[in-house]
Design a protein around this motif. Structure first.
Motif, mmCIF file in Angstrom:
data_model
loop_
_atom_site.group_PDB
_atom_site.id
_atom_site.type_symbol
_atom_site.label_atom_id
_atom_site.label_comp_id
_atom_site.label_asym_id
_atom_site.label_seq_id
_atom_site.Cartn_x
_atom_site.Cartn_y
_atom_site.Cartn_z
ATOM 1 N N GLU A 373 0.841 -1.195 0.000
ATOM 2 C CA GLU A 373 0.000 0.000 0.000
ATOM 3 C C GLU A 373 0.878 1.248 0.000
ATOM 4 O OE1 GLU A 373 -2.202 0.970 3.577
ATOM 5 O OE2 GLU A 373 -1.011 -0.486 4.706
ATOM 6 N N VAL A 374 0.338 2.310 -0.541
ATOM 7 C CA VAL A 374 0.998 3.610 -0.529
ATOM 8 C C VAL A 374 -0.098 4.670 -0.561
ATOM 9 C CG1 VAL A 374 1.218 3.678 -3.048
ATOM 10 C CG2 VAL A 374 2.773 5.032 -1.631
ATOM 11 N N ALA A 375 0.137 5.801 0.063
ATOM 12 C CA ALA A 375 -0.878 6.854 0.138
ATOM 13 C C ALA A 375 -0.275 8.189 -0.271
ATOM 14 C CB ALA A 375 -1.457 6.933 1.548
ATOM 15 N N GLY A 376 -1.150 9.136 -0.620
ATOM 16 C CA GLY A 376 -0.688 10.456 -1.012
ATOM 17 C C GLY A 376 -1.851 11.419 -1.146
ATOM 18 N N ILE A 377 -1.582 12.569 -1.735
ATOM 19 C CA ILE A 377 -2.582 13.607 -1.971
ATOM 20 C C ILE A 377 -2.658 13.864 -3.471
ATOM 21 C CG2 ILE A 377 -3.287 15.977 -1.501
ATOM 22 C CD1 ILE A 377 -3.342 14.268 0.959
ATOM 23 N N GLY A 378 -3.873 13.887 -4.000
ATOM 24 C CA GLY A 378 -4.045 14.108 -5.426
ATOM 25 C C GLY A 378 -3.560 15.476 -5.872
ATOM 26 N N THR A 379 -3.040 15.520 -7.102
ATOM 27 C CA THR A 379 -2.564 16.781 -7.675
ATOM 28 C C THR A 379 -3.425 17.241 -8.846
ATOM 29 O OG1 THR A 379 -1.107 15.671 -9.254
ATOM 30 C CG2 THR A 379 -0.201 16.133 -7.062
ATOM 31 N N GLY A 380 -4.332 16.371 -9.292
ATOM 32 C CA GLY A 380 -5.110 16.663 -10.477
ATOM 33 C C GLY A 380 -4.404 16.239 -11.754
ATOM 34 N N ALA A 381 -3.118 15.926 -11.642
ATOM 35 C CA ALA A 381 -2.330 15.477 -12.790
ATOM 36 C C ALA A 381 -1.934 14.014 -12.582
ATOM 37 C CB ALA A 381 -1.090 16.349 -12.945
ATOM 38 N N ALA A 382 -1.391 13.396 -13.620
ATOM 39 C CA ALA A 382 -0.960 12.001 -13.525
ATOM 40 C C ALA A 382 0.220 11.877 -12.571
ATOM 41 C CB ALA A 382 -0.593 11.473 -14.901
ATOM 42 N N GLN A 383 0.173 10.864 -11.715
ATOM 43 C CA GLN A 383 1.265 10.540 -10.815
ATOM 44 C C GLN A 383 1.679 9.101 -11.067
ATOM 45 O OE1 GLN A 383 -1.384 12.273 -7.422
ATOM 46 N NE2 GLN A 383 0.675 12.222 -6.568
ATOM 47 N N GLN A 384 2.967 8.805 -10.997
ATOM 48 C CA GLN A 384 3.455 7.464 -11.281
ATOM 49 C C GLN A 384 4.160 6.877 -10.057
ATOM 50 O OE1 GLN A 384 5.797 7.722 -14.932
ATOM 51 N NE2 GLN A 384 3.991 7.100 -16.103
ATOM 52 N N LEU A 385 3.882 5.590 -9.821
ATOM 53 C CA LEU A 385 4.483 4.857 -8.716
ATOM 54 C C LEU A 385 4.998 3.534 -9.236
ATOM 55 C CD1 LEU A 385 1.523 5.335 -6.214
ATOM 56 C CD2 LEU A 385 3.659 6.618 -6.169
ATOM 57 N N ALA A 386 6.155 3.115 -8.781
ATOM 58 C CA ALA A 386 6.727 1.840 -9.201
ATOM 59 C C ALA A 386 6.583 0.814 -8.084
ATOM 60 C CB ALA A 386 8.196 2.013 -9.566
ATOM 61 N N TRP A 387 6.300 -0.430 -8.463
ATOM 62 C CA TRP A 387 6.229 -1.531 -7.497
ATOM 63 C C TRP A 387 7.025 -2.700 -8.045
ATOM 64 C CZ3 TRP A 387 2.514 -6.046 -7.225
ATOM 65 C CH2 TRP A 387 2.652 -6.737 -6.020
ATOM 66 N N ASP A 388 7.931 -3.238 -7.209
ATOM 67 C CA ASP A 388 8.805 -4.324 -7.647
ATOM 68 C C ASP A 388 8.204 -5.703 -7.424
ATOM 69 O OD1 ASP A 388 8.943 -4.613 -4.926
ATOM 70 O OD2 ASP A 388 11.097 -4.225 -4.736
ATOM 71 N N GLY A 389 6.956 -5.752 -6.973
ATOM 72 C CA GLY A 389 6.301 -7.034 -6.772
ATOM 73 C C GLY A 389 6.478 -7.626 -5.396
ATOM 74 N N ARG A 390 7.278 -7.005 -4.560
ATOM 75 C CA ARG A 390 7.528 -7.543 -3.225
ATOM 76 C C ARG A 390 6.468 -7.045 -2.240
ATOM 77 N NH1 ARG A 390 12.764 -9.549 -3.067
ATOM 78 N NH2 ARG A 390 14.020 -8.956 -4.886
#
Length: 424
Positions: A373-390
């Motif tokens: 899980e990961v959390a944040g605050i929306g910006t109205g624009a696209a945001q990218q997050l990487a996950w290595d599968g672990r």
């Protein structure tokens, strides 16, 4: 006579008499879950939920299920389409474990913001009603199902989907004999279900959970484990065109609903499955057979995840499309993508949430458990997050099917993610 004694035994074991302490020392029995066994063998029989050691539905059968799902519409209590006041009713069929688990699911489904308001779950399972009891259309159980439906403002003609969890009470004998006997009983149950509830188009099986802690003869190991082979046998009979289990009007008289696996939830006690599923003794009632609240919730959460996201259930269960999020943000939606998908290495999630709206991204396994899980605050624009599968707790990446769920402003959207083993 034996046919009548066994249900009495089952009722006594689940409803009365002195409690028998669970055997919490049996933390594993050394058997491999069907989903992990694959093409491997158990007593000469391959694993997998479907033929050939596969865990995915055959393509043609999957397409048929998706077509039926797309065709379901809310019905009134006379079985006629009613898009305003009608319902798609999902019922449970089974014994004590089934009713304890499905009642918990009904609570969660009733409160589920992703459930279509026209869909309603009604628990129709009942303690003591093992497969070797209800395979007779004249037994009182089937009247109790109709009564349960009417008592909740529904009717036998409004039911369109069923979840079936059954076993034989007091099984005995070899794997080959006991599993084939259960398969015969399950096939009869399916046919009776269709004859008494003719609008049931889809039916999903779940076999028993781990029973190594059991201290009664109701349905101990290895019979609980082996019950999954009986379920698969019934599904295989339908896949092979058995007219007794025909769901396709183009192939002859319809005698059964379309059959498939729902969640498969057997794991070898505290030995983790490849997806991490385990069963602890303290999740069970005193007899080590029936689920306590923790196990009921685990099964109910798995059912909720399944009905939300499976391609043959989502059309009639889940609110469709991407959902509007956040007051005061017209035209803004929760948007989510996962690339590449399937993936052998890392995955990049691209999300978009209205500016200033808190969001949370969860990666859920097939049983509905959160692994990242990961959390944040929306910006109205696209945001990218990487996950290595672990998983968040550490450890290796596990090849499996996952659901990636984005929650923001009280709304959610999700995507299926498949992780493949290197070289697969």
């Amino acid at each position: 006579m034996i046919h009548r004694i066994l249900p009495l035994l089952a009722c006594l074991l689940c409803a009365g008499g002195p409690a028998l302490a669970a055997d919490c020392t049996r933390t594993a029995v050394g058997l491999v879950p069907l989903t992990d066994l694959g093409a491997g063998l158990y007593q000469g029989v391959p694993g997998g939920l479907y033929p050939g050691g596969a865990n995915r539905r055959p393509a043609a059968h999957d397409a048929a299920g998706r077509a039926l799902a797309q065709g379901l519409v809310p019905l009134d209590t006379l079985g006629q389409p009613d898009l305003v006041n009608g319902r798609v009713v999902l019922i449970s069929i089974g014994m004590s474990n089934a009713t304890q688990e499905f009642r918990r699911f009904v609570q969660k489904s009733d409160a589920d913001p992703l459930r279509l308001p026209t869909t309603r779950a009604i628990d129709c399972a009942l303690g003591g009603q093992a497969a070797n009891v209800i395979d007779d259309p004249s037994v009182p159980y089937w009247d109790s199902v109709a009564t349960r439906l009417r008592g909740r403002g529904s009717s036998p003609l409004q039911a369109q989907v069923a979840w079936i969890k059954e076993a034989d009470a007091g099984p005995s004998g070899s794997f080959a004999a006991s599993s084939e006997t259960l398969a015969v009983h399950l096939a009869r149950v399916v046919a009776i279900l269709k004859s008494k509830f003719p609008n049931v188009k889809l039916a999903y099986f779940t076999s028993r959970i781990y029973a190594g802690y059991a201290t009664t003869s109701l349905n101990p190991e290895p019979y609980a484990y082996e019950s999954a082979f009986a379920v698969r046998r019934v599904i295989e009979r339908q896949l092979s065109g058995d007219p007794v289990l025909n769901f396709d009007a183009n192939a002859g008289p319809v005698t059964a609903p379309w059959l498939a696996w729902g969640p498969y939830l057997w794991a070898d006690g505290l030995t983790p499955r490849s997806d991490g599923l385990t069963w602890a003794c303290n999740e069970y009632a005193a007899d080590g057979t029936h689920p306590a609240v923790a196990a009921q919730n685990k099964v109910a959460d798995s059912l909720l995840a399944f009905f939300r996201w499976d391609e043959t259930t989502a059309p009639w269960y889940r609110v469709p499309g991407e959902l509007a999020v956040g007051p005061g943000s017209p035209g803004t939606t929760v948007a989510l993508a996962a690339v590449p998908n399937p993936s052998r290495a890392g995955t990049v999630f691209t999300l978009r949430v209205a500016a200033g709206v808190p969001w949370r991204l969860d990666v859920l396994d097939a049983a509905g458990r959160r692994v990242h899980e990961v959390a944040g605050i929306g910006t109205g624009a696209a945001q990218q997050l990487a996950w290595d599968g672990r998983p968040a707790a550490g450890g290796p990446a596990v090849p499996a099917s996952y659901w990636v769920q984005l929650s923001a402003g009280g709304e959610r959207t999700a995507r299926r993610l498949v992780r493949l083993a290197p070289g697969q």
